[in-house]
Design a protein around this motif. Structure first.
Motif, mmCIF file in Angstrom:
data_model
loop_
_atom_site.group_PDB
_atom_site.id
_atom_site.type_symbol
_atom_site.label_atom_id
_atom_site.label_comp_id
_atom_site.label_asym_id
_atom_site.label_seq_id
_atom_site.Cartn_x
_atom_site.Cartn_y
_atom_site.Cartn_z
ATOM 1 N N THR A 61 17.909 41.338 -3.303
ATOM 2 C CA THR A 61 17.618 40.601 -2.066
ATOM 3 C C THR A 61 16.348 39.768 -2.229
ATOM 4 N N ALA A 62 15.316 40.387 -2.814
ATOM 5 C CA ALA A 62 14.051 39.674 -3.015
ATOM 6 C C ALA A 62 14.231 38.500 -3.974
ATOM 7 N N VAL A 63 14.937 38.721 -5.081
ATOM 8 C CA VAL A 63 15.151 37.660 -6.063
ATOM 9 C C VAL A 63 15.987 36.538 -5.455
ATOM 10 N N ASP A 64 16.976 36.886 -4.649
ATOM 11 C CA ASP A 64 17.781 35.844 -3.996
ATOM 12 C C ASP A 64 16.921 34.989 -3.063
ATOM 13 N N CYS A 65 15.952 35.622 -2.391
ATOM 14 C CA CYS A 65 15.027 34.856 -1.535
ATOM 15 C C CYS A 65 14.195 33.901 -2.374
ATOM 16 N N VAL A 66 13.725 34.361 -3.519
ATOM 17 C CA VAL A 66 12.875 33.543 -4.382
ATOM 18 C C VAL A 66 13.675 32.407 -5.016
ATOM 19 N N LEU A 67 14.878 32.699 -5.486
ATOM 20 C CA LEU A 67 15.685 31.695 -6.146
ATOM 21 C C LEU A 67 16.474 30.818 -5.181
ATOM 22 N N GLY A 68 16.501 31.210 -3.917
ATOM 23 C CA GLY A 68 17.307 30.497 -2.918
ATOM 24 C C GLY A 68 16.982 29.037 -2.751
ATOM 25 N N GLY A 69 15.746 28.647 -3.061
ATOM 26 C CA GLY A 69 15.365 27.243 -2.910
ATOM 27 C C GLY A 69 15.807 26.375 -4.058
ATOM 28 N N ALA A 70 16.378 26.995 -5.107
ATOM 29 C CA ALA A 70 16.760 26.213 -6.287
ATOM 30 C C ALA A 70 18.031 25.444 -6.040
ATOM 31 N N ARG A 86 1.837 38.425 -14.754
ATOM 32 C CA ARG A 86 3.103 38.689 -15.434
ATOM 33 C C ARG A 86 4.274 38.149 -14.618
ATOM 34 N N ILE A 87 4.253 38.371 -13.302
ATOM 35 C CA ILE A 87 5.297 37.825 -12.428
ATOM 36 C C ILE A 87 5.274 36.299 -12.492
ATOM 37 N N GLU A 88 4.072 35.737 -12.469
ATOM 38 C CA GLU A 88 3.945 34.280 -12.534
ATOM 39 C C GLU A 88 4.539 33.739 -13.827
ATOM 40 N N TYR A 89 4.343 34.450 -14.908
ATOM 41 C CA TYR A 89 4.927 34.032 -16.181
ATOM 42 C C TYR A 89 6.455 33.996 -16.095
ATOM 43 N N TRP A 90 7.051 35.049 -15.540
ATOM 44 C CA TRP A 90 8.511 35.071 -15.410
ATOM 45 C C TRP A 90 8.994 33.896 -14.574
ATOM 46 N N LEU A 91 8.322 33.632 -13.469
ATOM 47 C CA LEU A 91 8.734 32.535 -12.590
ATOM 48 C C LEU A 91 8.550 31.183 -13.278
ATOM 49 N N PRO A 103 12.263 25.863 -7.988
ATOM 50 C CA PRO A 103 11.262 24.790 -7.950
ATOM 51 C C PRO A 103 9.928 25.256 -8.528
ATOM 52 N N LYS A 104 9.199 24.314 -9.120
ATOM 53 C CA LYS A 104 7.890 24.657 -9.697
ATOM 54 C C LYS A 104 6.811 24.777 -8.628
ATOM 55 N N GLU A 105 7.042 24.197 -7.462
ATOM 56 C CA GLU A 105 6.041 24.229 -6.395
ATOM 57 C C GLU A 105 6.000 25.602 -5.739
ATOM 58 N N ASP A 106 4.844 25.923 -5.191
ATOM 59 C CA ASP A 106 4.625 27.117 -4.385
ATOM 60 C C ASP A 106 4.885 28.418 -5.131
ATOM 61 N N GLN A 107 4.520 28.460 -6.407
ATOM 62 C CA GLN A 107 4.690 29.686 -7.178
ATOM 63 C C GLN A 107 3.809 30.808 -6.628
ATOM 64 N N ALA A 108 2.639 30.461 -6.126
ATOM 65 C CA ALA A 108 1.699 31.498 -5.662
ATOM 66 C C ALA A 108 2.310 32.353 -4.563
ATOM 67 N N SER A 109 3.014 31.739 -3.605
ATOM 68 C CA SER A 109 3.602 32.537 -2.522
ATOM 69 C C SER A 109 4.762 33.380 -3.032
ATOM 70 N N ARG A 110 5.503 32.880 -4.011
ATOM 71 C CA ARG A 110 6.578 33.683 -4.606
ATOM 72 C C ARG A 110 5.999 34.889 -5.348
ATOM 73 N N GLN A 118 -5.328 22.395 -14.625
ATOM 74 C CA GLN A 118 -5.589 23.827 -14.774
ATOM 75 C C GLN A 118 -4.275 24.611 -14.835
ATOM 76 N N ARG A 119 -3.275 24.156 -14.082
ATOM 77 C CA ARG A 119 -1.974 24.838 -14.070
ATOM 78 C C ARG A 119 -1.326 24.796 -15.458
ATOM 79 N N ALA A 120 -1.364 23.639 -16.116
ATOM 80 C CA ALA A 120 -0.771 23.514 -17.448
ATOM 81 C C ALA A 120 -1.475 24.438 -18.438
ATOM 82 N N LEU A 121 -2.792 24.534 -18.316
ATOM 83 C CA LEU A 121 -3.558 25.431 -19.181
ATOM 84 C C LEU A 121 -3.158 26.882 -18.924
#
Length: 200
Positions: A191-200, A136-141, A151-158, A53-56
């Motif tokens: 600050t928010a983007v750094d938190c989101v990208l920090g796991g990369a 839309r946010i999910e698309y950007w991520l 990381p591709k995991e845990d996109q929903a919480s981001r 479903q995620r790929a779709l």
């Protein structure tokens, strides 16, 4: 190039059906069975192109936002991922406006979704609006994850986190303050983007 079994055509039918389902109901979950039935293909055929479903969902979002926003900054690889995501989030805030326009926007939202009785129509309208923003946010991520920027995991919480940040910033735009909103807003977005990208 289309294969002899018409699989390219079935892929396009699946994407068109899923996009139509989202256009009719932005809160649609895009279940494999429902999309396959709408596209007139078997679930096996759908899974051939989209194993889960995620790929779709990712393919449909890429199709929709690629058509709606062909020049969106998330695709501008001349900028670092961090700057591209901040620019996209800032773009999402733009319709709110600032000052009086922001106050009018939030007054209307308050009257429509908070002060009114929470009927099923009100809930459905809010869910559709909220889901469109989150998609839309999910698309950007997803674009950044495909590039390896996070990381591709845990996109929903981001997505939930960034959506909450945007909500807070849009409310802040409506509040009377002496501080430079755009300067503090930029600091908050980074600050928010750094938190989101920090796991990369």
């Amino acid at each position: 190039m289309a294969q002899k079994d018409g699989s390219t055509g079935s892929r396009e039918r699946v994407l068109a059906a899923a996009a139509a389902m989202l256009a009719e109901d932005a809160t649609a979950k895009l279940s494999v069975r429902a999309v396959a039935a709408r596209a007139g293909v078997s679930t096996g055929s759908l899974r051939f192109h989209f194993p889960n479903q995620r790929a779709l969902q990712d393919a449909v979002l890429a199709r929709i936002y690629g058509h709606l926003f062909p020049d969106e900054q998330i695709h501008d690889r001349s900028l670092p991922a961090r700057d591209r995501l901040v620019n996209c989030l800032r773009q999402a805030l733009a319709p709110t406006g600032t000052g009086q326009q922001a106050r009018e926007t939030w007054t209307k939202a308050y009257r429509t979704y908070i002060a009114s009785a929470p009927t099923e129509d009100v809930r459905a309208a809010y869910r559709a609006m909220d889901q469109a923003g989150r998609r839309r946010i999910e698309y950007w991520l997803t674009v950044l994850a495909d590039e390896g920027a996070l990381p591709k995991e845990d996109q929903a919480s981001r997505v939930r986190f960034l959506s909450a940040v945007l909500d807070g910033l849009s409310i802040e735009r409506a509040l009377p303050t002496d501080e430079s909103i755009l300067r503090s807003e930029t600091e908050t977005l980074y600050t928010a983007v750094d938190c989101v990208l920090g796991g990369a």
